[in-house]
Design a protein around this motif. Sequence first.
Motif, PDB file in Angstrom:
ATOM      1  N   PRO A  15      15.044 -11.356  13.229  1.00  0.00           N
ATOM      2  CA  PRO A  15      15.866 -10.158  13.014  1.00  0.00           C
ATOM      3  C   PRO A  15      16.107  -9.345  14.282  1.00  0.00           C
ATOM      4  O   PRO A  15      17.203  -8.822  14.480  1.00  0.00           O
ATOM      5  N   GLN A  16      15.124  -9.255  15.153  1.00  0.00           N
ATOM      6  CA  GLN A  16      15.292  -8.501  16.388  1.00  0.00           C
ATOM      7  C   GLN A  16      16.305  -9.192  17.303  1.00  0.00           C
ATOM      8  O   GLN A  16      17.183  -8.540  17.877  1.00  0.00           O
ATOM      9  N   ARG A  17      16.217 -10.495  17.407  1.00  0.00           N
ATOM     10  CA  ARG A  17      17.173 -11.253  18.222  1.00  0.00           C
ATOM     11  C   ARG A  17      18.583 -11.127  17.630  1.00  0.00           C
ATOM     12  O   ARG A  17      19.560 -10.966  18.354  1.00  0.00           O
ATOM     13  N   TYR A  18      18.689 -11.202  16.295  1.00  0.00           N
ATOM     14  CA  TYR A  18      19.977 -11.076  15.629  1.00  0.00           C
ATOM     15  C   TYR A  18      20.588  -9.704  15.888  1.00  0.00           C
ATOM     16  O   TYR A  18      21.759  -9.582  16.234  1.00  0.00           O
ATOM     17  N   LEU A  19      19.798  -8.657  15.739  1.00  0.00           N
ATOM     18  CA  LEU A  19      20.293  -7.300  15.951  1.00  0.00           C
ATOM     19  C   LEU A  19      20.756  -7.109  17.393  1.00  0.00           C
ATOM     20  O   LEU A  19      21.822  -6.531  17.646  1.00  0.00           O
TER      21      LEU A  19
END
Length: 59
Positions: A15-19
Amino acid sequence: MYTLLGTAKLNGINPQRYLRHVLERIAEHPSNRIDELLPWVVAAQWADEASAKDMPLAA
């Protein structure tokens, strides 16, 4: 925001990479193509890129 990050997790992406990916692109991304930034689309794109790296280049 919670739903979007939860969907990223369900699609097997960090999720952090996606955001970070979305925030780096969204300002210049055409609004009529916003669906290209959805978690399942990004997950498929990253999977394609990863498999392309594992494949030998054609001669």
